[in-house]
Design a protein around this motif. Structure first.
Motif, PDB file in Angstrom:
ATOM      1  N   ARG A 101       0.838  -1.207   0.000  1.00 46.74           N
ATOM      2  CA  ARG A 101       0.000   0.000   0.000  1.00 46.74           C
ATOM      3  C   ARG A 101       0.873   1.258   0.000  1.00 46.74           C
ATOM      4  O   ARG A 101       0.562   2.239  -0.670  1.00 46.74           O
ATOM      5  CB  ARG A 101      -0.929  -0.015   1.218  1.00 46.74           C
TER       6      ARG A 101
ATOM      7  N   PRO B  29      -2.070  -7.332  -6.040  1.00 48.28           N
ATOM      8  CA  PRO B  29      -1.990  -5.870  -5.872  1.00 48.28           C
ATOM      9  C   PRO B  29      -0.827  -5.241  -6.636  1.00 48.28           C
ATOM     10  O   PRO B  29      -0.946  -4.116  -7.134  1.00 48.28           O
ATOM     11  CB  PRO B  29      -1.812  -5.706  -4.357  1.00 48.28           C
TER      12      PRO B  29
ATOM     13  N   THR C  23      -1.783  -4.974 -10.270  1.00 46.38           N
ATOM     14  CA  THR C  23      -2.770  -3.898 -10.419  1.00 46.38           C
ATOM     15  C   THR C  23      -2.090  -2.534 -10.437  1.00 46.38           C
ATOM     16  O   THR C  23      -2.434  -1.650 -11.239  1.00 46.38           O
ATOM     17  CB  THR C  23      -3.787  -3.965  -9.270  1.00 46.38           C
ATOM     18  N   HIS C  24      -1.096  -2.357  -9.562  1.00 44.16           N
ATOM     19  CA  HIS C  24      -0.381  -1.077  -9.513  1.00 44.16           C
ATOM     20  C   HIS C  24       0.423  -0.846 -10.790  1.00 44.16           C
ATOM     21  O   HIS C  24       0.448   0.274 -11.323  1.00 44.16           O
ATOM     22  CB  HIS C  24       0.542  -1.056  -8.300  1.00 44.16           C
TER      23      HIS C  24
END
Length: 902
Positions: free
Chosen positions: A116, A142, A145-146
């Motif tokens: 994050r 994740p 996705t980033h």
């Protein structure tokens, strides 16, 4: 930095990570670091940080608490959070923590928090976060996705670097990731992205090869990525791309058949080169040219059409007919005029080109009989002369020949090794002695060569010996490191001579390299007509045998002449003794006195002093790559002018009145000259050289070229208005040569009077406060910046939290220009000038904006590039000290406006 209320969870209880015990209060640790950061006590800061890391239960958790509770690290410029992240990464690499078990819930929680943070962090924090939290092993979802989000936002470089660091390449579309990088001229990054993945390397090559197809429009690809500024699409022409593709194929050891379009493009370029050399320059013998063209064209219809186009030129009908006769082309495929000339030649039954004895007499003649040239094609032949080749105390000349490939793929294999001793020359058939690799003959040959080269009592002479030995090692793997064994050598390439045409010769080109050295020492140049012949052919022709023997034997005679009469060549006795080899140490470079040349002035209505010599002063065309193109890596003395004082010189030209146009290979030279105040235009990669002549005639400019059409360009603009630049020199050395050649005067006030990027000479001065507002507005609007040159790998990985440098002293170099006012900016786009130029604000560092003092910025009105105070003036003054007039040079050069690296 806003410190967290607690260093643990929101309840206030300290976090005890799995496998660790509680440590000291993190809050006190962070407060101590903040105090030291504010005072810039970096040594104490590092010591305190490392003591804290060792004492804390888990410094990784504390780091995440800090990064999550503060946003200072997301801004530009140094911050304690960013510095702390890098420092922890360095500390953990030296002494890893006991650590959490791979796949444990504790590690997964840390990785989830780190991901994050990563999605909000600047590129400079990616590497330490990946290292600290082992994000290569984190949940891929994740992270992918980033990466996709960065790509959609047009942050192609950041997306590729993140995928590279996290080893996500097999999970991403290589064509989608690589295409925008290639459009941005980031080939190096694209290669790094696929390194270590053979399948991805092949797919990248297939993508590049598809762009090399005839008629392919790169703009179709560019429209798929509207965020890419199409400033460098000319660098993606099929010709440029095909060279890069073949270079990649060679480095990766892949079959050229994987890239048929790139190979076809290079073969087409090779044919055009051969035809230009033969029809325009006249620098090839009929026999060699015909052999190369026949091998190149074959049954390829595209190359056949190209060849017919060259033969159809109305200016070359006689030569074209002779070529058609040599190539056995049918009359039905030839233009009518050429076919008529061809029939006439057939009736005559003789060749149109005959080499005269008088022409042959104008060259260096081999002083030994043909019977003393020995072609050795077996180990038995070589063994009979082994004792003679290994004779201690003798002088031995070494040379190498290989078949030219003209860039059509693959490294050419060495074909002939020449060894010359007094009275005899030995030509070794390398394909026989180097194959099979590891065989008895190959091993025995390698031992003999190693013994010969490593014996310090044998003086080994060469010309470009380092390159020859590398080629020998590439052809004979057992000799791959033979250059390191070399003892007692002397490379005559270190004798730099003026690369100018010979007096009294009507050749399209004068002698260069070794040929010129031989002319200056022995009186006549080498005949290089056979240099580019087919050295793989067996048996060698008589002309090839004589040429290759002379190419080596002339080194012996040059060396003997220098040692016999050192004073004649301006060599002292001490220097002559220093030429004798001592182990592997290379002697200092020495030079011969230059030929006197007439100095043709490029400016109208001016006298040309010394014109009685009867030949122009332009520098000669560029030499071929390889031997004779410059002594790279060798110490080189500066050319010595004749002792006699010059009585007449061409009139001085102020640098701001000097106007030139450079071809597409001299962008570095153009930037250096602009830096000194000269008005210099450049051709794009796809523009024809004839465009340079048009611009020169229309705008009264000098042509600076490194290409083959030098003589054609000179003929179009006149003597003294075209100069051929040596590509083996660095850009600043080239600039010095140009300034000296045209007697251009530069003063300190001229430096940076033009923009190096776009050649504009109009600046606007911007106050610091206004620049802060413009940078803030630009960051709020998130305007994509223009694509600049690709940063080096170290720039991609630099520490984002490094401490700010000391502010420089006041600038003494002030550009005469007016201040930027609000009226100069468009109301709907504050970072855009009224003429539509967008200011390049993305590269202005926060640290520069925060420096004390009212130091102004400068912006170019042509391209929007932003400049600020720095130390560039001192470096430029040092590099060009000899061409600056009466510039005072303080001990510490004052800073000046320099361009930000955007």
């Amino acid at each position: 930095m806003d410190l967290p209320d607690t260093a643990g969870d929101p309840t206030g209880d300290p976090v005890v990570t799995e496998g660790c015990s509680a440590g000291p209060d993190p809050l006190l640790f962070l407060q101590a670091l903040q105090t030291l950061w504010s005072t810039r006590e970096l040594r104490q800061l590092r010591e305190e940080a490392r003591r804290g890391f060792a004492a804390l239960a888990d410094p990784r958790t504390v780091l995440l608490d800090v990064l999550e509770s503060s946003r200072g690290w997301q801004q530009k410029g140094p911050s304690l959070e960013a510095w702390l992240t890098w420092e922890l990464a360095h500390w953990l690499s030296a002494q890893p923590l006991p650590g959490l078990a791979q796949g444990s819930s504790g590690l997964k929680q840390l990785q989830a928090r780190a991901v994050r943070v990563l999605t909000e962090s600047p590129p400079g924090l990616v590497e330490p976060l990946v290292s600290i939290f082992q994000l290569q092993d984190a949940d891929r979802g994740p992270l992918l996705t980033h990466v996709h989000r960065l790509h959609q936002e047009g942050k192609f470089k950041e997306a590729a670097l993140l995928g590279l660091k996290l080893r996500l390449q097999p999970l991403l579309d290589v064509e989608k990731m690589s295409s925008p990088l290639l459009l941005q001229d980031r080939m190096a990054l694209a290669q790094r992205y696929v390194a270590g993945f053979p399948d991805l390397q092949r797919r990248l090559l297939a993508l590049l090869d598809s762009w090399c197809q005839p008629g392919f429009d790169i703009r179709v690809v560019a429209r798929q990525f509207p965020q890419v500024t199409p400033l460098r699409l000319e660098r993606l022409s099929p010709g440029v791309l095909s060279r890069q593709v073949l270079s990649l194929l060679e480095r990766q050891g892949l079959d050229p058949a994987l890239c048929p379009h790139a190979v076809a493009q290079q073969r087409l370029a090779a044919l055009r080169h051969l035809c230009r050399e033969h029809f325009v320059e006249g620098s090839w013998s009929r026999e060699n040219w015909t052999e190369h063209v026949q091998a190149l064209v074959g049954q390829d219809e595209q190359l056949q059409d190209e060849l017919r186009w060259w033969l159809a030129s109305p200016d070359n009908q006689a030569v074209a007919a002779q070529c058609a006769l040599d190539l056995s082309l049918p009359e039905t495929q030839l233009p009518a005029s050429v076919a008529t000339e061809l029939r006439r030649l057939k009736l005559q039954g003789r060749a149109a080109e005959v080499r005269s004895e008088s022409r042959r007499d104008g060259y260096y003649q081999l002083p030994i009989a043909s019977g003393d040239i020995h072609f050795l094609a077996s180990w038995e032949d070589l063994a009979r002369h082994e004792e003679e080749l290994l004779q201690p105390g003798q002088v031995l000349a070494v040379d190498l020949e290989w078949r030219p490939s003209f860039g059509t793929g693959g490294r050419p294999q060495a074909s002939i090794l020449q060894l010359a001793v007094k009275g005899r020359v030995f030509l070794l058939d390398l394909p026989v002695f180097s194959r099979p690799v590891g065989g008895q003959v190959s091993q025995a040959f390698s031992r003999l060569v190693s013994q010969m080269l490593s014996d310090p009592s044998i003086t080994k002479l060469g010309y470009g010996m380092s390159g020859d030995l590398r080629s020998l090692g590439a052809s004979c793997p057992a000799l791959a490191h033979v250059e390191k064994q070399l003892r007692g050598s002397l490379d005559l390439l270190q004798m730099r001579v003026a690369d100018k045409p010979a007096l009294g010769r009507g050749e399209a080109r004068g002698p260069r390299g070794l040929s010129l050295l031989v002319q200056q020492v022995l009186g006549k140049p080498l005949d290089k007509a056979q240099q580019l012949s087919n050295w793989d052919r067996r048996p060698l022709s008589e002309g090839q045998l004589v040429y290759t023997a002379a190419d080596a034997y002339c080194l012996l005679e040059v060396y003997q002449a220098l040692c016999r009469e050192p004073a004649r060549f301006c060599l002292s006795e001490d220097l002559a003794r220093s030429l004798r080899p001592v182990n592997s140490e290379r002697p200092e470079a020495w030079e011969l006195p230059g030929l006197q040349e007439a100095s043709a002035s490029p400016w109208p209505n001016t006298a040309t002093p010394g014109s009685s010599q009867g030949w122009p002063s332009e520098l000669s065309p560029p030499s071929r790559p390889g031997r004779g193109s410059g002594a790279r890596g060798l110490s080189q003395a500066v050319w010595r002018e004749p002792v006699a004082e010059k009585q007449d010189t061409a009139p001085e030209v102020p640098v701001r009145a000097f106007r030139a146009v450079c071809d597409s290979m001299l962008h570095g030279l153009a930037r250096s000259l602009r830096c000194l105040g000269a008005d210099v235009l450049t051709l794009g990669a796809g523009e024809d050289h004839r465009r340079a002549a048009e611009v020169a005639r229309q705008e009264g400019r000098i042509i600076l070229t490194s290409g083959l059409p030098y003589h054609k360009l000179r003929a179009q603009v006149g003597a003294g208005r075209c100069m051929s630049v040596d590509c083996s020199l660095k850009a600043r050395q080239q600039a010095k040569a140009v300034l000296k050649h045209f007697n251009v005067r530069v003063t300190p006030a001229d430096i940076f009077s033009r923009c190096q990027a776009c050649n504009c000479d109009q600046y606007l001065k911007v106050s610091k406060e206004m620049m802060k507002q413009l940078v803030w507005l630009g960051s709020q609007r998130e305007v994509p910046s223009s694509t600049g040159d690709e940063a080096s790998p170290s720039a991609d990985l630099q520490e984002a939290g490094s401490a700010p440098e000391e502010a420089p002293e006041s600038c003494t170099h002030d550009l005469p220009c007016r201040w930027l006012e609000a009226a100069d900016l468009q109301s709907h786009a504050p970072a855009v000038l009224g003429n539509g130029t967008r200011l390049q604000l993305a590269g202005v560092p926060e640290g520069v904006l925060q420096r004390p003092g009212p130091r102004p910025f400068y912006c170019c009105t042509g391209c929007g590039k932003v400049f600020w105070e720095g130390s560039h003036l001192g470096r430029i003054t040092a590099h060009f000290r000899e061409v600056l007039e009466g510039a005072s040079r303080p001990c510490r050069p004052p800073p000046c406006p320099v361009s930000g690296t955007l």
